[in-house]
Design a protein around this motif. Structure first.
Motif, PDB file in Angstrom:
ATOM      1  N   LEU A  73       0.825  -1.213   0.000  1.00  0.00           N
ATOM      2  CA  LEU A  73       0.000   0.000   0.000  1.00  0.00           C
ATOM      3  C   LEU A  73       0.859   1.262   0.000  1.00  0.00           C
ATOM      4  CD1 LEU A  73      -2.878  -0.947   2.474  1.00  0.00           C
ATOM      5  CD2 LEU A  73      -3.004  -0.784  -0.004  1.00  0.00           C
ATOM      6  N   GLU A  74       1.990   1.197   0.671  1.00  0.00           N
ATOM      7  CA  GLU A  74       2.872   2.360   0.736  1.00  0.00           C
ATOM      8  C   GLU A  74       3.356   2.746  -0.665  1.00  0.00           C
ATOM      9  OE1 GLU A  74       6.656   1.821   2.560  1.00  0.00           O
ATOM     10  OE2 GLU A  74       6.921   3.949   2.944  1.00  0.00           O
ATOM     11  N   VAL A  75       3.775   1.735  -1.418  1.00  0.00           N
ATOM     12  CA  VAL A  75       4.258   1.983  -2.782  1.00  0.00           C
ATOM     13  C   VAL A  75       3.154   2.595  -3.644  1.00  0.00           C
ATOM     14  CG1 VAL A  75       5.026   0.836  -4.910  1.00  0.00           C
ATOM     15  CG2 VAL A  75       6.033   0.183  -2.721  1.00  0.00           C
ATOM     16  N   LYS A  76       1.928   2.101  -3.449  1.00  0.00           N
ATOM     17  CA  LYS A  76       0.805   2.569  -4.276  1.00  0.00           C
ATOM     18  C   LYS A  76       0.157   3.852  -3.747  1.00  0.00           C
ATOM     19  CE  LYS A  76      -0.268  -1.992  -6.060  1.00  0.00           C
ATOM     20  NZ  LYS A  76      -1.088  -3.196  -5.954  1.00  0.00           N
ATOM     21  N   GLY A  77       0.554   4.251  -2.543  1.00  0.00           N
ATOM     22  CA  GLY A  77      -0.015   5.467  -1.951  1.00  0.00           C
ATOM     23  C   GLY A  77      -1.473   5.307  -1.545  1.00  0.00           C
ATOM     24  N   LEU A  78      -1.838   4.086  -1.132  1.00  0.00           N
ATOM     25  CA  LEU A  78      -3.229   3.821  -0.746  1.00  0.00           C
ATOM     26  C   LEU A  78      -3.330   3.574   0.754  1.00  0.00           C
ATOM     27  CD1 LEU A  78      -4.144   1.301  -3.604  1.00  0.00           C
ATOM     28  CD2 LEU A  78      -4.607   3.759  -3.549  1.00  0.00           C
ATOM     29  N   CYS A  84      -7.540  -0.410  -4.178  1.00  0.00           N
ATOM     30  CA  CYS A  84      -6.623  -0.858  -5.226  1.00  0.00           C
ATOM     31  C   CYS A  84      -7.396  -1.440  -6.416  1.00  0.00           C
ATOM     32  CB  CYS A  84      -5.699  -1.923  -4.655  1.00  0.00           C
ATOM     33  SG  CYS A  84      -4.432  -2.470  -5.794  1.00  0.00           S
ATOM     34  N   GLU A  85      -6.905  -1.193  -7.618  1.00  0.00           N
ATOM     35  CA  GLU A  85      -7.635  -1.640  -8.810  1.00  0.00           C
ATOM     36  C   GLU A  85      -7.613  -3.165  -8.994  1.00  0.00           C
ATOM     37  OE1 GLU A  85      -5.915   0.525 -12.006  1.00  0.00           O
ATOM     38  OE2 GLU A  85      -3.980  -0.504 -11.895  1.00  0.00           O
ATOM     39  N   ILE A  86      -6.624  -3.839  -8.422  1.00  0.00           N
ATOM     40  CA  ILE A  86      -6.608  -5.293  -8.602  1.00  0.00           C
ATOM     41  C   ILE A  86      -7.261  -6.045  -7.431  1.00  0.00           C
ATOM     42  CG2 ILE A  86      -4.649  -5.285 -10.183  1.00  0.00           C
ATOM     43  CD1 ILE A  86      -2.962  -6.384  -7.791  1.00  0.00           C
ATOM     44  N   PHE A  87      -7.722  -5.318  -6.425  1.00  0.00           N
ATOM     45  CA  PHE A  87      -8.423  -5.955  -5.304  1.00  0.00           C
ATOM     46  C   PHE A  87      -9.691  -6.648  -5.793  1.00  0.00           C
ATOM     47  CE2 PHE A  87     -11.869  -5.587  -2.171  1.00  0.00           C
ATOM     48  CZ  PHE A  87     -11.331  -6.274  -1.114  1.00  0.00           C
ATOM     49  N   PRO A  88     -10.033  -7.842  -5.322  1.00  0.00           N
ATOM     50  CA  PRO A  88      -9.300  -8.648  -4.340  1.00  0.00           C
ATOM     51  C   PRO A  88      -8.384  -9.701  -4.958  1.00  0.00           C
ATOM     52  CG  PRO A  88     -11.483  -9.569  -4.635  1.00  0.00           C
ATOM     53  CD  PRO A  88     -11.333  -8.445  -5.646  1.00  0.00           C
ATOM     54  N   PHE A  93      -2.969  -9.864  -0.809  1.00  0.00           N
ATOM     55  CA  PHE A  93      -4.241  -9.891  -0.085  1.00  0.00           C
ATOM     56  C   PHE A  93      -4.717 -11.322   0.124  1.00  0.00           C
ATOM     57  CE2 PHE A  93      -8.914  -9.930  -0.056  1.00  0.00           C
ATOM     58  CZ  PHE A  93      -9.141  -9.192   1.103  1.00  0.00           C
ATOM     59  N   GLN A  94      -4.663 -12.128  -0.914  1.00  0.00           N
ATOM     60  CA  GLN A  94      -5.169 -13.507  -0.835  1.00  0.00           C
ATOM     61  C   GLN A  94      -4.403 -14.333   0.210  1.00  0.00           C
ATOM     62  OE1 GLN A  94      -7.818 -15.034  -2.323  1.00  0.00           O
ATOM     63  NE2 GLN A  94      -8.457 -13.124  -3.293  1.00  0.00           N
ATOM     64  N   THR A  95      -3.111 -14.044   0.378  1.00  0.00           N
ATOM     65  CA  THR A  95      -2.291 -14.772   1.356  1.00  0.00           C
ATOM     66  C   THR A  95      -2.823 -14.584   2.771  1.00  0.00           C
ATOM     67  OG1 THR A  95      -0.360 -14.461  -0.047  1.00  0.00           O
ATOM     68  CG2 THR A  95       0.072 -15.034   2.226  1.00  0.00           C
ATOM     69  N   ILE A  96      -3.451 -13.454   3.012  1.00  0.00           N
ATOM     70  CA  ILE A  96      -4.018 -13.187   4.337  1.00  0.00           C
ATOM     71  C   ILE A  96      -5.514 -13.529   4.363  1.00  0.00           C
ATOM     72  CG2 ILE A  96      -4.464 -11.358   6.043  1.00  0.00           C
ATOM     73  CD1 ILE A  96      -1.856 -10.072   5.092  1.00  0.00           C
ATOM     74  N   TYR A  97      -6.180 -13.245   3.258  1.00  0.00           N
ATOM     75  CA  TYR A  97      -7.617 -13.496   3.133  1.00  0.00           C
ATOM     76  C   TYR A  97      -7.972 -14.969   3.371  1.00  0.00           C
ATOM     77  CZ  TYR A  97     -12.139 -13.953   0.708  1.00  0.00           C
ATOM     78  OH  TYR A  97     -13.437 -14.232   0.382  1.00  0.00           O
TER      79      TYR A  97
END
Ligand SMILES: [Zn+2]
Length: 155
Positions: A73-78, A84-88, A93-97
């Motif tokens: 998120l830091e790199v993307k400034g979010l 994020c446009e590729i969410f989910p 994300f999936q590694t934690i989801y």
């Protein structure tokens, strides 16, 4: 009082994140995580997602340098994964989801609630949910309670 610091950027309630719990409650859990993550036990510390990367927070000394979500998120400034446009459909994300789903916790639903502004209600529910059924202390998604050793209920 609502503690907004623990509103996880990936939809995790920080109070159920094992990094957060280890850093608050258990040196033993810190050691276990450090071994698994190949870092120093003192690096396993976090005061919640929303405190990360704000002024005064030292990314070199705290968990943010190891957290895949924070780094991404830091790199993307979010601020949150849902921005994020590729969410989910994202590996980070999936590694934690996926593991959280097994613990009956749906991070996509959580993020929808955060997005909808239901943070206060959501946090209150999460606080009640992540309590050990044996000893009543706050627990994480770690396989067992770091207080009494009771196994985490999974699907
Ligand atoms: Zn317990």
């Amino acid at each position: 009082m609502v503690d907004y610091a623990v509103v996880g950027r990936c939809g995790v309630f920080c109070g159920s994140c094992m990094i957060y719990r280890a850093s608050k409650d258990s040196d033993q859990l810190r050691e276990q995580i450090a071994k698994r993550q190949k870092c120093k036990a003192e690096d396993v510390r976090c005061d919640g997602c929303q405190t990360v990367l704000e002024s005064g927070w030292d990314v070199q000394k705290q968990w943010g340098k190891n957290c895949r979500i924070i780094k991404c998120l830091e790199v993307k400034g979010l601020k949150f994964c849902f921005e994020c446009e590729i969410f989910p459909n994202c590996k980070n994300f999936q590694t934690i989801y996926k593991p959280y789903l097994k613990a009956d916790e749906n991070l996509i639903e959580n993020l929808e609630r955060i997005k909808a502004g239901e943070v206060k209600e959501w946090l209150a529910e999460e606080e009640k949910k992540w309590i050990c059924r044996e000893c009543g202390n706050p627990i994480s998604d770690y396989e067992k309670c770091h207080w009494c050793g009771a196994k985490l209920r999974t699907k």
